[in-house]
Design a protein around this motif. Structure first.
Motif, PDB file in Angstrom:
ATOM      1  N   VAL A   1    -166.587 -11.922 -47.319  1.00  0.00           N
ATOM      2  CA  VAL A   1    -166.865 -10.545 -46.910  1.00  0.00           C
ATOM      3  C   VAL A   1    -166.504 -10.380 -45.435  1.00  0.00           C
ATOM      4  O   VAL A   1    -166.824 -11.235 -44.607  1.00  0.00           O
ATOM      5  CB  VAL A   1    -168.342 -10.196 -47.152  1.00  0.00           C
ATOM      6  CG1 VAL A   1    -168.654  -8.786 -46.655  1.00  0.00           C
ATOM      7  CG2 VAL A   1    -168.669 -10.298 -48.644  1.00  0.00           C
ATOM      8  N   GLU A   2    -165.818  -9.284 -45.132  1.00  0.00           N
ATOM      9  CA  GLU A   2    -165.501  -8.919 -43.761  1.00  0.00           C
ATOM     10  C   GLU A   2    -166.113  -7.557 -43.459  1.00  0.00           C
ATOM     11  O   GLU A   2    -166.168  -6.685 -44.341  1.00  0.00           O
ATOM     12  CB  GLU A   2    -163.988  -8.832 -43.549  1.00  0.00           C
ATOM     13  CG  GLU A   2    -163.231 -10.132 -43.736  1.00  0.00           C
ATOM     14  CD  GLU A   2    -161.750  -9.945 -43.442  1.00  0.00           C
ATOM     15  OE1 GLU A   2    -161.392  -9.910 -42.250  1.00  0.00           O
ATOM     16  OE2 GLU A   2    -160.972  -9.811 -44.403  1.00  0.00           O
ATOM     17  N   CYS A   3    -166.560  -7.344 -42.229  1.00  0.00           N
ATOM     18  CA  CYS A   3    -167.087  -6.053 -41.796  1.00  0.00           C
ATOM     19  C   CYS A   3    -166.565  -5.724 -40.408  1.00  0.00           C
ATOM     20  O   CYS A   3    -166.413  -6.622 -39.557  1.00  0.00           O
ATOM     21  CB  CYS A   3    -168.621  -6.055 -41.755  1.00  0.00           C
ATOM     22  SG  CYS A   3    -169.432  -6.273 -43.369  1.00  0.00           S
ATOM     23  N   PHE A   4    -166.293  -4.445 -40.155  1.00  0.00           N
ATOM     24  CA  PHE A   4    -165.920  -3.950 -38.841  1.00  0.00           C
ATOM     25  C   PHE A   4    -166.777  -2.727 -38.516  1.00  0.00           C
ATOM     26  O   PHE A   4    -167.244  -2.015 -39.430  1.00  0.00           O
ATOM     27  CB  PHE A   4    -164.442  -3.571 -38.800  1.00  0.00           C
ATOM     28  CG  PHE A   4    -163.535  -4.707 -38.406  1.00  0.00           C
ATOM     29  CD1 PHE A   4    -162.802  -4.648 -37.232  1.00  0.00           C
ATOM     30  CD2 PHE A   4    -163.423  -5.837 -39.198  1.00  0.00           C
ATOM     31  CE1 PHE A   4    -161.967  -5.693 -36.863  1.00  0.00           C
ATOM     32  CE2 PHE A   4    -162.595  -6.884 -38.848  1.00  0.00           C
ATOM     33  CZ  PHE A   4    -161.860  -6.813 -37.660  1.00  0.00           C
ATOM     34  N   ALA A   5    -166.992  -2.481 -37.220  1.00  0.00           N
ATOM     35  CA  ALA A   5    -167.798  -1.359 -36.752  1.00  0.00           C
ATOM     36  C   ALA A   5    -166.997  -0.499 -35.799  1.00  0.00           C
ATOM     37  O   ALA A   5    -166.129  -0.999 -35.059  1.00  0.00           O
ATOM     38  CB  ALA A   5    -169.061  -1.879 -36.062  1.00  0.00           C
ATOM     39  N   SER A   6    -167.283   0.812 -35.814  1.00  0.00           N
ATOM     40  CA  SER A   6    -166.623   1.745 -34.920  1.00  0.00           C
ATOM     41  C   SER A   6    -167.653   2.684 -34.318  1.00  0.00           C
ATOM     42  O   SER A   6    -168.416   3.325 -35.046  1.00  0.00           O
ATOM     43  CB  SER A   6    -165.560   2.563 -35.664  1.00  0.00           C
ATOM     44  OG  SER A   6    -165.036   3.581 -34.841  1.00  0.00           O
TER      45      SER A   6
END
Length: 639
Positions: free
Chosen positions: A403-408
């Motif tokens: 699982v990969e996650c990114f935030a903005s």
């Protein structure tokens, strides 16, 4: 109109028959014991030493791929489903007693149906083997080729034991003999898929050396059969032969021998052999381009000159001497986040089949073969996006999805904490907001959606996690006694969460009886075990198989929608509870006067549920109120 490459038009012009394809699946045979680079971890022999006749008669005339992977569930039925549809499916088909076709079929059209639908001459299409496990794959439940699809699938032929016809045959040579007889008949099949099950059966149930002996035993018969296709005037100029496997086997496990079983994310289970023979193939060449099992479905359709519109697979262009369109481009999934569009995008690159992008910026791991199953949500004033990726590691025996996650928060995207690292091939997070802090739920089964006790899976659970300011808590296990849980649904009112999932009873035939289970979570106290335990939602629809739930929660009002399947028919089943799920109003079945499409399922959309359907001409985007009373549809165009 379908554009057929000049390569295959030329082949068809040279021969009295149109292109034909024969697919031979060496069930459960690892690449290192067949057509990989080896050597075998069992005894150190190379594939050429284990299968000398095939390496003499087949390999010099074939394009050989050394990097084909099954990225889905590494067991026979769902692996064949991926091969035939060009897309990984969460639930493959399984046999039931007395060779009944069963209820688990591919949800999307197979190459069998694509060929029958495209060719007005209604060519012969055959599924052949010595195991009943593959029988339900002869027909999909796809409604667009639909209620009339039953005669448009494949004709299934089970080769039985010579001494006891009630049992599947043990000898692969008999299967190949039956295939040859069909190919020399007055109506030879244009598409034949052959499963050779002897080696897999021997590995599971035989003595210590039976697996590799099974591989060696099939060698001469396979070499003779393919040589005949190459040289016989009735087949040689227009027949393509694909030789592959559905899954491999363990390299290292606690069974004796280690390679007894398969079914998890081990690299030995994922690696597959792949040979292609026929007009235009790169005969005698070895190709190390990354390929996926779903690519075979797209490649078979291209060889036959027919569309397979829902395939994710990429045509294995590197196996051919001429330029061939590689496959689908464009957007696969899209979500809006913080005013920006986050998308999963198809590429034409074999080493990066899908990537996650936000306004043109790639977020996913550049080394990932595939990135998919996108979910976005708001947390603490900013937006986050998570997905699963498959990143190959040739030095590790385990090959899971991650699982990969990114935030903005200011228009740029940065890596963010992940709720769980190792994931299964159908991991998908569902998110609900609980007072500004989102909760995520998912099926915790890194091996795919399989039954406890199969392939080393001790217990299949659900998991939930809460996103804090800087990290995810947990994850917390949600025990579930049912088997084969699929995509969950989660809804909250800030303190209470309702979790629904489709699962089967834990009985020998339970996987054919799919029902919705509901649990209430005390999110304020971070208690993951459902309060009062799981409750089966009694819809009074015992004959229906129910999948893909969607939920709405407003106070004590719980509304639930699910995909309902009864034999070949699909509907959206809507039901409402006024007491938190303790009792339910009568169920309403919604079809919108069309065929509900099964591979998407209903979704919550404000104060309505939405779903897709097909009316024989157009795809329909439909909504239905939470009580099922009002249905509205608009044509989207095409299939």
């Amino acid at each position: 109109m379908r554009v057929v490459p000049a390569l295959f038009i030329a082949a068809a012009c040279r021969a009295p028959n149109p292109p034909a394809v024969v697919v031979i699946v060496l069930d459960g045979v690892r690449a290192e014991e067949s057509f990989g680079d080896g050597p075998s971890q069992i005894d150190g022999l190379t594939p050429a030493e284990l299968m000398p006749q095939s390496w003499k008669e087949i390999v010099p005339h074939a394009a050989r791929a050394t990097h084909l992977l099954n990225l889905g569930i590494t067991i026979t039925p769902p692996a064949h489903g991926a091969l035939l549809t060009g897309r990984r499916l969460a639930l493959g088909s399984y046999a039931v007693p007395d060779l009944d076709p069963g209820l688990y079929r591919p949800e999307l059209p197979t190459v069998f149906e694509a060929l029958r639908a495209a060719d007005v001459s209604r060519p012969e299409v055959v599924l052949l083997g010595n195991t009943e496990l593959i029988q339900p794959l002869a027909h999909s439940t796809w409604p667009a080729w639909g209620d009339d699809a039953l005669p448009d699938g494949a004709d299934f032929h089970l080769v039985t034991d010579v001494e006891d016809p009630a049992l599947p045959g043990q000898d692969d040579e008999l299967v190949l003999a039956r295939a040859k007889a069909m190919l020399t008949s007055d109506a030879p099949p244009r598409l034949m898929v052959i499963n050779l099950h002897q080696s897999d059966r021997a590995a599971h149930f035989g003595e210590a050396n039976d697996y590799q002996e099974g591989v060696a035993t099939v060698d001469e018969a396979l070499a003779s059969f393919v040589k005949w296709i190459r040289k016989d005037g009735r087949t040689k100029d227009f027949t393509h032969v694909i030789i592959t496997a559905d899954h491999g086997r363990h390299h290292d496990s606690d069974t004796d021998p280690a390679w007894r079983n398969h079914g998890d994310s081990c690299l030995g289970c994922r690696e597959l052999p792949f040979l292609l023979l026929g007009p235009g193939a790169r005969a005698g060449e070895t190709i190390d381009t990354p390929m996926q099992l779903v690519d075979l479905g797209a490649t078979i359709a291209e060889l036959l000159g027919v569309p397979l519109p829902y395939a994710d697979g990429r045509v294995a262009t590197e196996m051919f001497v001429t330029d061939i369109p590689a496959g689908r481009e464009g957007v696969a999934e899209a979500r809006r986040a913080d005013g920006r569009s986050v998308e999963v995008v198809y590429t034409l690159e074999a080493a990066r089949r899908t990537v996650v992008v936000a306004d043109g910026d790639e977020l996913s791991n550049p080394d990932a073969l595939a990135s998919e199953s996108l979910v976005t949500f708001e947390v603490d004033g900013h937006t986050e996006a998570c997905w699963r990726s498959f990143v190959p590691d040739p030095d590790a025996d385990d090959a899971p999805w991650v699982v990969e996650c990114f935030a903005s928060s200011d228009g740029s995207w940065v890596p963010a904490p992940v709720p769980v690292v190792k994931a299964g091939p159908f991991w998908h997070g569902v998110v609900a907001d609980a007072g500004g802090a989102p909760w995520m739920a998912w099926v915790n089964n890194p091996n795919g959606i399989v039954q406890p006790g199969l392939a080393g899976v001790d217990e299949v659970l659900l998991q939930v996690a809460r996103r804090g300011a800087d990290s995810w808590g947990g994850p917390l296990d949600v025990p579930l006694s049912g088997s084969f849980p699929t995509f969950p649904a989660l809804a909250t009112d800030g303190t209470v969460g309702v979790l629904a999932v489709s699962a089967s009873p834990s009985t020998s035939d339970g996987r054919y009886h799919r029902q919705i289970w509901l649990g209430t979570l005390d999110l304020a106290g971070e208690v993951a075990v459902p309060a009062g335990g799981w409750r089966q939602v009694d819809l009074g629809l015992d004959a229906w198989r129910l999948e893909r739930p969607a939920l709405s929660l407003v106070g004590a009002e719980v509304s639930l929608a699910a995909l309902g399947t009864q034999e070949w028919a699909h509907a959206v089943v809507v039901v409402r509870s006024h007491d938190g799920g303790a009792s339910w109003d009568p169920a309403v079945t919604v079809t919108a006067g069309a065929s509900v499409l099964p591979h998407v399922g209903p979704a919550t959309w404000g104060d309505r549920f939405r779903f897709l359907a097909y009316d024989g001409t157009d795809a329909l985007g439909c909504t239905v109120t939470l009580d099922g009373d009002d249905v509205r549809c608009v044509a989207l165009g095409g299939e």
